[in-house]
Design a protein around this motif. Structure first.
Motif, PDB file in Angstrom:
ATOM      1  N   LEU A 110       0.998  -1.435  -0.283  1.00 56.91           N
ATOM      2  CA  LEU A 110       0.069  -0.006  -0.263  1.00 56.91           C
ATOM      3  C   LEU A 110       1.339   1.428   0.310  1.00 56.91           C
ATOM      4  O   LEU A 110       1.873   1.438   1.017  1.00 56.91           O
ATOM      5  CB  LEU A 110      -0.725   0.088   1.189  1.00 56.91           C
ATOM      6  N   ILE A 111       0.301   2.182  -1.030  1.00 56.41           N
ATOM      7  CA  ILE A 111       1.148   2.941  -1.141  1.00 56.41           C
ATOM      8  C   ILE A 111       0.206   4.652  -0.998  1.00 56.41           C
ATOM      9  O   ILE A 111      -0.229   5.252  -2.060  1.00 56.41           O
ATOM     10  CB  ILE A 111       2.418   3.394  -2.257  1.00 56.41           C
ATOM     11  N   GLU A 112       0.813   5.526  -0.262  1.00 59.04           N
ATOM     12  CA  GLU A 112       0.315   7.026  -0.159  1.00 59.04           C
ATOM     13  C   GLU A 112       1.291   7.497  -1.453  1.00 59.04           C
ATOM     14  O   GLU A 112       2.115   7.801  -1.304  1.00 59.04           O
ATOM     15  CB  GLU A 112       0.197   7.732   1.112  1.00 59.04           C
ATOM     16  N   GLY A 113       0.147   8.448  -2.181  1.00 57.48           N
ATOM     17  CA  GLY A 113       0.930   8.629  -3.516  1.00 57.48           C
ATOM     18  C   GLY A 113      -0.091   9.461  -4.241  1.00 57.48           C
ATOM     19  O   GLY A 113      -1.788   8.439  -4.963  1.00 57.48           O
ATOM     20  N   ARG A 114       0.852  10.141  -5.402  1.00 63.04           N
ATOM     21  CA  ARG A 114      -0.262   9.950  -6.616  1.00 63.04           C
ATOM     22  C   ARG A 114      -0.419   9.001  -7.507  1.00 63.04           C
ATOM     23  O   ARG A 114       1.386   8.743  -8.257  1.00 63.04           O
ATOM     24  CB  ARG A 114       0.036  11.522  -7.145  1.00 63.04           C
ATOM     25  N   PHE A 115      -1.102   9.118  -8.350  1.00 62.22           N
ATOM     26  CA  PHE A 115      -1.028   8.292  -9.957  1.00 62.22           C
ATOM     27  C   PHE A 115       0.075   8.088 -11.060  1.00 62.22           C
ATOM     28  O   PHE A 115       0.752   7.874 -11.461  1.00 62.22           O
ATOM     29  CB  PHE A 115      -2.076   7.458 -10.080  1.00 62.22           C
ATOM     30  N   ALA A 116      -0.159   9.692 -10.790  1.00 60.13           N
ATOM     31  CA  ALA A 116       1.279   9.862 -11.761  1.00 60.13           C
ATOM     32  C   ALA A 116       2.430   9.957 -11.318  1.00 60.13           C
ATOM     33  O   ALA A 116       3.169  10.321 -11.976  1.00 60.13           O
ATOM     34  CB  ALA A 116       0.608  12.038 -11.826  1.00 60.13           C
ATOM     35  N   ASP A 117       2.439  10.141 -10.467  1.00 58.17           N
ATOM     36  CA  ASP A 117       4.076   9.583  -9.933  1.00 58.17           C
ATOM     37  C   ASP A 117       4.025   7.703 -10.325  1.00 58.17           C
ATOM     38  O   ASP A 117       5.427   7.235  -8.989  1.00 58.17           O
ATOM     39  CB  ASP A 117       4.195   9.927  -8.360  1.00 58.17           C
ATOM     40  N   LEU A 118       3.077   7.081 -10.370  1.00 53.88           N
ATOM     41  CA  LEU A 118       2.934   5.716 -10.410  1.00 53.88           C
ATOM     42  C   LEU A 118       4.679   5.327 -10.904  1.00 53.88           C
ATOM     43  O   LEU A 118       5.124   3.866 -10.688  1.00 53.88           O
ATOM     44  CB  LEU A 118       1.962   4.972 -10.518  1.00 53.88           C
ATOM     45  N   ASP A 119       5.544   5.379 -12.392  1.00 56.51           N
ATOM     46  CA  ASP A 119       6.467   4.792 -12.184  1.00 56.51           C
ATOM     47  C   ASP A 119       8.271   5.139 -11.070  1.00 56.51           C
ATOM     48  O   ASP A 119       8.295   4.255 -10.631  1.00 56.51           O
ATOM     49  CB  ASP A 119       7.490   5.738 -13.465  1.00 56.51           C
ATOM     50  N   ARG A 120       7.566   6.171 -10.297  1.00 62.07           N
ATOM     51  CA  ARG A 120       8.703   6.673  -9.550  1.00 62.07           C
ATOM     52  C   ARG A 120       8.604   6.047  -8.554  1.00 62.07           C
ATOM     53  O   ARG A 120       9.215   5.373  -7.645  1.00 62.07           O
ATOM     54  CB  ARG A 120       8.804   8.205  -9.252  1.00 62.07           C
ATOM     55  N   LEU A 121       7.276   5.797  -8.676  1.00 64.00           N
ATOM     56  CA  LEU A 121       7.117   4.527  -6.823  1.00 64.00           C
ATOM     57  C   LEU A 121       6.874   3.475  -7.148  1.00 64.00           C
ATOM     58  O   LEU A 121       7.383   3.192  -6.079  1.00 64.00           O
ATOM     59  CB  LEU A 121       5.339   5.326  -6.852  1.00 64.00           C
ATOM     60  N   ALA A 122       6.853   2.745  -7.667  1.00 65.61           N
ATOM     61  CA  ALA A 122       7.167   1.400  -8.202  1.00 65.61           C
ATOM     62  C   ALA A 122       9.037   1.327  -8.323  1.00 65.61           C
ATOM     63  O   ALA A 122       9.058   0.402  -7.394  1.00 65.61           O
ATOM     64  CB  ALA A 122       7.132   0.925  -9.689  1.00 65.61           C
ATOM     65  N   VAL A 123       9.787   1.825  -8.119  1.00 67.56           N
ATOM     66  CA  VAL A 123      10.917   2.054  -8.591  1.00 67.56           C
ATOM     67  C   VAL A 123      11.466   2.356  -7.541  1.00 67.56           C
ATOM     68  O   VAL A 123      12.534   1.395  -6.786  1.00 67.56           O
ATOM     69  CB  VAL A 123      11.723   2.870  -9.667  1.00 67.56           C
ATOM     70  N   ALA A 124      10.801   3.133  -6.265  1.00 63.10           N
ATOM     71  CA  ALA A 124      10.991   2.881  -4.913  1.00 63.10           C
ATOM     72  C   ALA A 124      10.950   1.931  -4.492  1.00 63.10           C
ATOM     73  O   ALA A 124      11.395   2.059  -3.161  1.00 63.10           O
ATOM     74  CB  ALA A 124      10.318   4.298  -4.443  1.00 63.10           C
ATOM     75  N   TYR A 125      10.124   1.161  -4.545  1.00 65.54           N
ATOM     76  CA  TYR A 125       9.376  -0.363  -4.029  1.00 65.54           C
ATOM     77  C   TYR A 125      10.256  -1.397  -4.654  1.00 65.54           C
ATOM     78  O   TYR A 125       9.528  -1.987  -4.765  1.00 65.54           O
ATOM     79  CB  TYR A 125       8.043  -0.680  -3.918  1.00 65.54           C
ATOM     80  N   GLY A 126      11.352  -1.367  -6.012  1.00 64.81           N
ATOM     81  CA  GLY A 126      11.970  -2.380  -5.766  1.00 64.81           C
ATOM     82  C   GLY A 126      11.689  -2.741  -7.367  1.00 64.81           C
ATOM     83  O   GLY A 126      12.008  -3.967  -7.594  1.00 64.81           O
ATOM     84  N   HIS A 127      10.290  -2.035  -8.426  1.00 64.98           N
ATOM     85  CA  HIS A 127      10.167  -2.578  -9.423  1.00 64.98           C
ATOM     86  C   HIS A 127      10.826  -1.521 -10.522  1.00 64.98           C
ATOM     87  O   HIS A 127       9.960  -0.726 -10.237  1.00 64.98           O
ATOM     88  CB  HIS A 127       8.874  -2.681  -9.209  1.00 64.98           C
TER      89      HIS A 127
END
Length: 343
Positions: A85-102
């Motif tokens: 579960l990630i609190e954040g904007r879906f506009a940042d989904l690529d950066r969030l994925a990388v931050a969580y190892g993907h």
């Protein structure tokens, strides 16, 4: 009114049951498989995420609403490290994925718009049918709808309501708002709804509420929803692996137009051309279409869940071509005045 993501079906004598819109169609098109990694960019009540997890795929579930993340914790406890579960904007989904190892994922699903839960929480200020503070923020930061209504220049406010709400009587609405705010700040949803109804007229039985379009415009504006959608589509293009699927469910014409144009542009192999200008080749397509026309809910789903009526599903499969720069104007993102502190 925008239908929202996970709509609610209230059961007599019991709690509301959240009903994901076009669930079977989303799953058929997204086609998650065991071991794959899928991003649910609009977690909401977790309807899509739960079904994806049941296939054996892992999910990165994103939502800008901290309340949605809190509500998702029991689901995370059930599925352990397969659900993040990630609190954040879906506009940042690529950066969030990388931050969580993907670095790459196999699928992205976006169910755009305000959720039913948000509409049904009076203190969020989304709905004119429930009196509450004039807020409308999906997150907890940034300018509120009250800030915009009380502070924006009338000409700019009229453009916002015209463009984002497609309200033909925007000038009359803004004139009425101006008269009201000269007497004192407009801070409640019920007050704004009454002001708009007085300017637009009550209409005939069966018509939408006269404040619908104005509330829609303010909500989209406060949350930068159309810009966020365009940025999320581009982020999906960057993070999807070759063969990865992008599935988007939109609920009104402004959203659907952006999704349609993005996928059309990204899947084109030649420019349109004309009798004066011949067709030319374009950059290699980054997507192939999985839906030639929008997929819409059937009569049975609409009857069981009227809020699903306006839903439109479009999808594409990622090719191996490199991602492109995003041109928001080219895919139909309208230009409206900005506002200090907007999310």
């Amino acid at each position: 009114m925008i239908a929202g993501r996970d709509t609610e079906d209230r059961v007599a004598g019991g709690p509301a049951r959240h009903v994901p819109v076009l669930l079977d169609e989303v799953m058929e098109t997204l086609a998650p498989d065991a071991g794959e990694v899928i991003i649910d960019g609009t977690f909401g009540a977790g309807g899509y995420t739960r079904r994806i997890l049941e296939t054996g795929a892992d999910v990165l579930a994103i939502d800008r609403d901290p309340r949605a993340i809190v509500r998702g914790r029991p689901l995370a406890e059930t599925y352990g490290n397969r659900l993040t579960l990630i609190e954040g904007r879906f506009a940042d989904l690529d950066r969030l994925a990388v931050a969580y190892g993907h670095e790459r994922v196999n699928g992205v699903v976006l169910d755009v718009g305000v959720s039913s839960m948000q509409l049904d929480e009076a203190d969020r200020g989304f709905a004119f049918r429930l009196d509450g503070p004039l807020d409308m923020r999906m997150g907890d930061t940034g300018a509120t709808a009250a800030d915009v209504v009380n502070g924006m220049e009338p000409r700019d406010l009229a453009r916002v309501i015209t463009v984002l709400g497609e309200e033909r009587r925007a000038r009359a609405v803004v004139a009425a708002i101006g008269r009201a705010r000269a007497k004192g700040a407009i801070t409640r949803t019920a007050d704004l709804a009454d002001i708009v109804a007085g300017a637009v007229g009550r209409g005939k039985p069966g018509d939408i509420h006269p404040a619908t379009r104005t509330f829609q415009a303010l909500r989209i504006f406060v949350n930068r929803e159309l810009d966020e959608l365009a940025e999320a589509l581009a982020a999906s293009e960057r993070v999807l692996s070759t063969g990865g699927r992008l599935v988007v469910v939109a609920f009104h014409s402004l959203e659907d137009r952006i999704v349609k144009r993005f996928l059309a542009e990204r899947s084109a192999t030649r420019s349109g051309g004309s009798r004066h200008t011949p067709e030319t080749t374009v950059a290699p397509p980054t997507f192939e279409l999985l839906t030639r026309q929008a997929v819409m809910p059937g009569a049975a789903e609409i009857e069981a869940n009227p809020r699903a009526r306006s839903a439109r599903l479009r999808a594409g499969r990622r090719t191996a071509a490199p991602p492109r720069d995003l041109d928001k104007a080219a895919i139909g993102v309208p230009t409206v005045p900005d506002w200090p502190g907007r999310m």
